[in-house]
Design an enzyme around this catalytic site. Structure first.
Site, short mmCIF file in Angstrom:
data_model
loop_
_atom_site.label_atom_id
_atom_site.label_comp_id
_atom_site.label_asym_id
_atom_site.label_seq_id
_atom_site.Cartn_x
_atom_site.Cartn_y
_atom_site.Cartn_z
N SER A 136 96.89 -54.86 42.63
CA SER A 136 97.34 -53.60 42.05
C SER A 136 98.78 -53.70 41.58
O SER A 136 99.58 -54.45 42.16
CB SER A 136 97.22 -52.49 43.10
OG SER A 136 97.95 -51.35 42.71
N TYR A 161 98.80 -48.71 50.92
CA TYR A 161 97.87 -49.25 49.92
C TYR A 161 98.46 -50.50 49.26
O TYR A 161 97.81 -51.54 49.16
CB TYR A 161 97.57 -48.18 48.87
CG TYR A 161 96.79 -48.70 47.68
CD1 TYR A 161 95.47 -49.11 47.84
CD2 TYR A 161 97.37 -48.79 46.42
CE1 TYR A 161 94.74 -49.60 46.75
CE2 TYR A 161 96.66 -49.27 45.33
CZ TYR A 161 95.35 -49.68 45.50
OH TYR A 161 94.64 -50.17 44.43
#
Length: 343
Positions: A136, A161
């Site tokens: 990501s 995350y």
């Protein structure tokens, strides 16, 4: 560039196949006659009906096999590898969302760390031609230097995350080094489009409008220093992945592991993106649409800007995303109004 086209005779295992990117990638491979085994736990992090609607569109393909299960279930993953013997594995299953990770840390460790470890172990026990996995843009944290390059320092994540995604890159590198598993990590930059994730801002803005609610914009109303996002249209993401599938990295120091940015490398101010969404929705509905806006402070874990350098991807497989936000958002609003019957 020594780009090899897609292998049509291979078996592709795609985790997160009912997810946004997983669905579109599965569909593209199936359309070309590839054999696809899809895995998804169909959790309720967002609208399960949308996940099932995606799956319904994949089921007519003869070469599609769907297994409902969780990648954190080690024995299930081992069985899938033993039974189907995938040649190429694309791990897109993950617990997504930056803000959600602040309230629900457990599911991130379960899916993104333990689940990915299970995939790596299965690739070790059942050698594969290539493991491609989702990382990501959030790994760049609050980096000030833009555009973000794959060689940048990424040891300061600002959300759990992001930490799990950085961990995935480290784990994949280790398994590549120890067991020579060809692996490629993909740092996605704000993916959007039809059948997208309802937890993403652009989708939420459309929902709020039709529910008669104001949209919340987390930039303090500061238009000079607005948030910048590298919005990347789904078709560009899928083409980038597809080109990489048959092109495992040689990597550095003989470790067959590489990480690529997949972004638009053309960041837009959040307010420009919102205005474009209003215009596209107006065009779809044939009347002027303006969102009611409420400005709030930036949320913990959010970063002020995401901006991808895609030079490495272009050099490796000759691809650079090029869909404009006008074109991409128009396709989204046309789909959204049709799907939710907001005529």
């Amino acid at each position: 560039m020594n780009y090899k086209p897609l292998y049509l005779n291979k078996i592709y295992l795609i985790t997160g196949a009912a997810g946004f990117i997983g669905y579109f990638l599965s569909k593209k491979l199936l359309e070309q006659g590839c054999r696809v085994v899809g895995v998804d736990n169909i959790n309720d992090y967002y609208d399960v009906d949308l996940k099932n609607a995606r799956l319904e569109q994949l089921k007519p393909y003869e070469k599609f096999t769907f297994i409902q299960g969780d990648i954190s279930d080690k024995s299930m993953i081992a069985k899938i590898f033993e039974e189907y013997k995938p040649n190429i594995v694309v791990n897109l299953a993950a617990q997504a969302g930056v803000r959600y990770s602040i309230e629900n840390p457990d599911v991130y460790i379960q899916s993104n760390i333990i689940g990915f470890y299970n995939i790596l172990e299965a690739c070790r026990q059942n050698p594969v031609d290539h493991l491609v996995y989702a990382s990501s843009s959030s790994v760049y944290g609050a980096n000030k230097k833009v555009p973000f390059e794959e060689t940048d320092f990424v040891d300061n994540p600002v959300s759990l995350y992001a930490s799990t995604k950085k961990s995935n890159e480290l784990m994949a590198h280790t398994y590549s080094h120890l067991y020579h598993i060809p692996a490629t990590g993909l740092r996605f930059f704000t993916v959007y489009g039809p059948m997208g994730r309802p937890d993403m801002a652009y989708f939420g803005f459309a929902n709020k409008y039709f529910n008669g609610e104001p949209i919340k914009i987390f930039n303090n109303g500061d238009f000079e220093n607005d948030l910048y996002r590298d919005f990347t249209y789904i078709d560009d993401i899928v083409e980038g992945i597809e080109r990489l599938l048959s092109n495992p990295s040689v990597g550095d120091n003989d470790v067959p592991h590489k990480v690529f940015n997949i972004g638009n490398s053309n960041p837009e101010k959040l307010m420009v993106f919102i205005e474009t969404l209003e215009k596209c929705l107006s065009h779809t509905l044939g009347r002027e649409i303006l969102f009611e806006k409420v400005f709030e402070p930036i949320k913990p874990g959010d970063v002020p800007a995401t901006y991808a350098s895609t030079d490495m991807l272009q050099k490796a497989v000759g691809f650079k995303p090029e869909t404009s936000i006008e074109e991409g958002l128009q396709k989204f609003t046309d789909w959204y109004v049709e799907y939710y019957k907001h005529y």
